[in-house]
Structures are given as C-alpha cells and as structure tokens.
Design a protein around this motif. Sequence first.
Motif, PDB file in Angstrom:
ATOM      1  N   SER A 142     -11.832 -12.311  10.102  1.00 12.02           N
ATOM      2  CA  SER A 142     -10.651 -11.944  10.849  1.00 12.02           C
ATOM      3  C   SER A 142     -10.255 -13.336  11.862  1.00 12.02           C
ATOM      4  O   SER A 142     -11.160 -13.730  12.649  1.00 12.02           O
ATOM      5  CB  SER A 142     -10.918 -10.787  11.698  1.00 12.02           C
ATOM      6  OG  SER A 142      -9.631 -10.426  12.562  1.00 12.02           O
ATOM      7  N   VAL A 143      -8.982 -13.318  11.826  1.00  8.49           N
ATOM      8  CA  VAL A 143      -8.493 -14.442  12.892  1.00  8.49           C
ATOM      9  C   VAL A 143      -8.401 -13.882  14.180  1.00  8.49           C
ATOM     10  O   VAL A 143      -8.560 -14.438  15.065  1.00  8.49           O
ATOM     11  CB  VAL A 143      -7.094 -14.874  12.509  1.00  8.49           C
ATOM     12  CG1 VAL A 143      -6.291 -15.846  13.412  1.00  8.49           C
ATOM     13  CG2 VAL A 143      -7.304 -15.552  11.176  1.00  8.49           C
ATOM     14  N   VAL A 144      -8.288 -12.655  14.265  1.00 11.70           N
ATOM     15  CA  VAL A 144      -8.210 -11.700  15.608  1.00 11.70           C
ATOM     16  C   VAL A 144      -9.656 -12.170  16.359  1.00 11.70           C
ATOM     17  O   VAL A 144     -10.598 -11.898  15.909  1.00 11.70           O
ATOM     18  CB  VAL A 144      -8.183 -10.241  15.496  1.00 11.70           C
ATOM     19  CG1 VAL A 144      -7.967  -9.562  16.821  1.00 11.70           C
ATOM     20  CG2 VAL A 144      -6.776  -9.969  14.639  1.00 11.70           C
ATOM     21  N   GLY A 145      -9.588 -12.671  17.435  1.00 13.84           N
ATOM     22  CA  GLY A 145     -10.575 -13.064  18.298  1.00 13.84           C
ATOM     23  C   GLY A 145     -11.122 -14.332  18.028  1.00 13.84           C
ATOM     24  O   GLY A 145     -12.000 -14.659  18.670  1.00 13.84           O
ATOM     25  N   MET A 146     -10.721 -15.032  16.954  1.00 13.10           N
ATOM     26  CA  MET A 146     -11.443 -16.218  16.851  1.00 13.10           C
ATOM     27  C   MET A 146     -10.922 -17.304  18.019  1.00 13.10           C
ATOM     28  O   MET A 146      -9.762 -16.985  18.346  1.00 13.10           O
ATOM     29  CB  MET A 146     -10.977 -16.985  15.467  1.00 13.10           C
ATOM     30  CG  MET A 146     -11.600 -16.609  14.347  1.00 13.10           C
ATOM     31  SD  MET A 146     -10.859 -17.623  12.711  1.00 13.10           S
ATOM     32  CE  MET A 146     -12.229 -16.878  11.508  1.00 13.10           C
ATOM     33  N   THR A 147     -11.515 -18.089  18.123  1.00 11.18           N
ATOM     34  CA  THR A 147     -11.053 -19.332  18.745  1.00 11.18           C
ATOM     35  C   THR A 147     -10.765 -20.507  17.870  1.00 11.18           C
ATOM     36  O   THR A 147     -11.607 -20.916  17.182  1.00 11.18           O
ATOM     37  CB  THR A 147     -12.328 -20.008  19.649  1.00 11.18           C
ATOM     38  OG1 THR A 147     -12.574 -18.785  20.810  1.00 11.18           O
ATOM     39  CG2 THR A 147     -11.568 -21.276  20.778  1.00 11.18           C
ATOM     40  N   ALA A 166      -0.111 -14.828  18.776  1.00 11.79           N
ATOM     41  CA  ALA A 166       0.458 -13.711  18.229  1.00 11.79           C
ATOM     42  C   ALA A 166      -0.176 -13.082  17.368  1.00 11.79           C
ATOM     43  O   ALA A 166      -0.402 -11.590  17.066  1.00 11.79           O
ATOM     44  CB  ALA A 166       1.730 -14.096  17.613  1.00 11.79           C
ATOM     45  N   LEU A 167      -1.307 -13.674  16.476  1.00 15.18           N
ATOM     46  CA  LEU A 167      -2.205 -13.079  15.605  1.00 15.18           C
ATOM     47  C   LEU A 167      -3.372 -12.524  16.403  1.00 15.18           C
ATOM     48  O   LEU A 167      -4.290 -12.059  15.771  1.00 15.18           O
ATOM     49  CB  LEU A 167      -2.670 -14.000  14.579  1.00 15.18           C
ATOM     50  CG  LEU A 167      -1.581 -14.559  13.659  1.00 15.18           C
ATOM     51  CD1 LEU A 167      -2.025 -15.454  12.678  1.00 15.18           C
ATOM     52  CD2 LEU A 167      -1.151 -13.132  12.653  1.00 15.18           C
ATOM     53  N   GLY A 168      -3.610 -12.695  17.740  1.00 15.36           N
ATOM     54  CA  GLY A 168      -4.906 -12.445  18.354  1.00 15.36           C
ATOM     55  C   GLY A 168      -5.778 -13.454  18.518  1.00 15.36           C
ATOM     56  O   GLY A 168      -6.987 -13.034  18.930  1.00 15.36           O
ATOM     57  N   ALA A 169      -5.922 -14.696  18.146  1.00 13.23           N
ATOM     58  CA  ALA A 169      -6.405 -15.732  18.306  1.00 13.23           C
ATOM     59  C   ALA A 169      -6.635 -16.308  19.673  1.00 13.23           C
ATOM     60  O   ALA A 169      -5.508 -16.165  20.474  1.00 13.23           O
ATOM     61  CB  ALA A 169      -6.343 -16.777  17.297  1.00 13.23           C
ATOM     62  N   CYS A 196     -15.085 -24.107  18.682  1.00 11.76           N
ATOM     63  CA  CYS A 196     -14.007 -23.070  17.805  1.00 11.76           C
ATOM     64  C   CYS A 196     -14.500 -22.630  16.531  1.00 11.76           C
ATOM     65  O   CYS A 196     -15.486 -23.110  15.786  1.00 11.76           O
ATOM     66  CB  CYS A 196     -13.078 -24.279  17.547  1.00 11.76           C
ATOM     67  SG  CYS A 196     -11.975 -24.670  18.946  1.00 11.76           S
ATOM     68  N   ASP A 197     -14.064 -21.813  15.991  1.00 14.37           N
ATOM     69  CA  ASP A 197     -14.209 -21.113  14.828  1.00 14.37           C
ATOM     70  C   ASP A 197     -13.582 -21.820  13.832  1.00 14.37           C
ATOM     71  O   ASP A 197     -13.796 -21.596  12.563  1.00 14.37           O
ATOM     72  CB  ASP A 197     -13.836 -19.641  14.834  1.00 14.37           C
ATOM     73  CG  ASP A 197     -14.692 -18.941  15.895  1.00 14.37           C
ATOM     74  OD1 ASP A 197     -15.834 -18.600  15.567  1.00 14.37           O
ATOM     75  OD2 ASP A 197     -13.968 -18.480  16.787  1.00 14.37           O
ATOM     76  N   ALA A 198     -12.376 -22.454  13.875  1.00 12.23           N
ATOM     77  CA  ALA A 198     -11.377 -23.106  13.058  1.00 12.23           C
ATOM     78  C   ALA A 198     -10.595 -24.173  13.676  1.00 12.23           C
ATOM     79  O   ALA A 198     -10.340 -24.102  14.994  1.00 12.23           O
ATOM     80  CB  ALA A 198     -10.387 -22.293  12.359  1.00 12.23           C
ATOM     81  N   ILE A 199     -10.412 -25.399  13.084  1.00 13.33           N
ATOM     82  CA  ILE A 199      -9.366 -26.209  13.864  1.00 13.33           C
ATOM     83  C   ILE A 199      -8.326 -26.579  12.846  1.00 13.33           C
ATOM     84  O   ILE A 199      -8.221 -26.553  11.697  1.00 13.33           O
ATOM     85  CB  ILE A 199     -10.139 -27.743  14.233  1.00 13.33           C
ATOM     86  CG1 ILE A 199     -10.799 -28.218  12.876  1.00 13.33           C
ATOM     87  CG2 ILE A 199     -11.342 -27.283  15.125  1.00 13.33           C
ATOM     88  CD1 ILE A 199     -11.247 -29.587  13.123  1.00 13.33           C
ATOM     89  N   VAL A 200      -7.188 -26.861  13.368  1.00 10.95           N
ATOM     90  CA  VAL A 200      -5.771 -27.097  12.672  1.00 10.95           C
ATOM     91  C   VAL A 200      -5.389 -28.564  12.959  1.00 10.95           C
ATOM     92  O   VAL A 200      -5.136 -28.639  14.326  1.00 10.95           O
ATOM     93  CB  VAL A 200      -4.710 -25.938  13.169  1.00 10.95           C
ATOM     94  CG1 VAL A 200      -3.530 -26.301  12.244  1.00 10.95           C
ATOM     95  CG2 VAL A 200      -5.151 -24.391  12.739  1.00 10.95           C
TER      96      VAL A 200
END
Length: 317
Positions: A142-147, A166-169, A196-200
Amino acid sequence: MTKPTILRAAELPASTLAELDALFTVLHLPEDEAQIPAFLQRHGAAVTGLALRKTVVDRAMLDALPALEIIASYSAGLDNVDLEAVHARGILVRNSSNILARDVANTAIGLLLAVTRDMVRADAFVRDGSWAGGATYPLGRSVVGMTVGVVGLGAIGMEVASRLQALGAKVAYTGPRPKPVDLPYHASIVDLAAECDAIVLTCPLTEATHHAVDARVLQALGPQGYLINIARGPVVDEDALVAVLGQNGIAGAGLDVFEHEPQVPKALLEHPHVVLTPHLGSGTEETRQAMADNVVDVLAEHFGLRGPRQVPGKAGH
C-alpha cells in the motif's frame, strides 16, 4: 513588416506548423545531420528564434546562429542544450515543464501504483484463466502510509508530491537546496533513499545528476524499496540497477525513461517486478498540443507579434 526568421528543429502538430508559418519565416532543419553544417552556413545568420525538441544545441550550432535571441523548447528537459554557452550569449531559453507537469506526475503515480500493486502481472493472471481456475493472487503493498522521496522538487516534483499526499503517503525530498515548503529535506539522495519506501526521480539531467542514482542509493533504498523514474534515463546507473534487481536488492521499479532508449536491457525486460513504459510521461493529446501551443506563444510574445493565447472558457464558467 518583415517576419522574424525562426529555425524549426522539432516535429510539431500540423495546426502548430500553420500558426508558425503565419507568424514567421520558418526554416526547417534538415533531418540528415550531414546536411546541417551547409544549411546553417547558408541560412544561420538570419535566424533569431529556435523551436527545439531533441536537437543538440552546442557551441558550434550557436556560432552558426549569431543572431539567435530565444530558444523555445517543446520538451521539459534541456540536457541537449549547452546552457552555459547559451546564457553567456544572452539567449533566452523557455521550456514546457509547467505545461507537462501534471501529466508527467500522473505517469509517475501510475507507475508507482502499478509496481506496488503488481498490476501488469495481475492483468495477465486474469487473462490467462488463473483467477477463474481458483488461484489466489498475492497481496501487494500500500502507498498509504509509505514515505516517498521526490528527487527534484520543481514543477513536476511538486505535482508528484501533492498527488502522493492525496493518496495518503508521507513525502520528503532532495535537491540542490531546501525550498520554502513544509516537507522534510535531505541533503543527499542516499540519505533520502535510506528514509524512504520509494523514491521518484523528477530532476533534470545535468552533470551533477548523471548516475546520481547509483549502487549506494539503491542499497540505501533496500529490499523493500521502489524506484520510479520519469526524469531522464541517465540519472540512473542502469548497470547498477540491473545488478541490484538481480540480487533482489530493491522491491521493484517503474521506469518511463532509460539510459540508452529506446534500447532497454534484457534484464529489465524480463524482470517480474519492473514496469516499463516508452517515455510517455507527457504523452497525452491534450498536453502535447499545449506544449506545441507554448512554443508558438513563447516565440510570438518575444517578438511582439501577439499576447498570451486566449483559451476559450467552458459554457457557464
């Protein structure tokens, strides 16, 4: 009145070409690179504006365009332009980053959701009859709660950040310097990735960002982390990415750009946790037309031929 002369070095929609022809004397840069030096020798002195996309604008080209006043880029990236030389000559540069920011940000979010929820393989799971046959599909993340870390908080990066929230990240960022935003800042990509859990990736390609995402960054991101790249391919050390994915060193990647595109390493093509798209970040009919309109508007306004484009409003607004 004599029309200003511009050089078109970009493929543009037919309606845009008609607009340019109505406003300017338009010269078309030859597609055959071998013909370009002679063409510029004959016509370069008359050129005062340049409609650009991928053509390399180096010192040699600038020398052949001594009267050039402005470059209007159809794209956001300017890694094909020698900006130091351009600025030294007082030439204005305008790109399309503000116009394409929202669709590119949407692409980034699409890739993040596709890779974290495994949507490409889930589609195949339904199509091949596995679901109907009683099989159960594995759970995603889930992206919700991810950093999620944004690398480069410019126009595109800000649009990505707002969508993530907006997605809760939770959103953090890095860049050359902190910005006046209420988001955690990290001075390096390594530090950002570690938190982070993901980087863009949304940063421009420069000498400083070439291979900025290397083995150290990917190791810091770790086996539960995701990489999303909608910036430029060479921001990522692709060999390092292939190696880390091969060792399950990160959880997955969503890639719209590649180091040697359109060539993509076989290891990325075959990896089950990598989602690939063909550099389509801004690839909607609406945004590509708006980008083309911007090229015309930037040139027309610079030469005093007309003001900003009037966009008709919707009925009732």
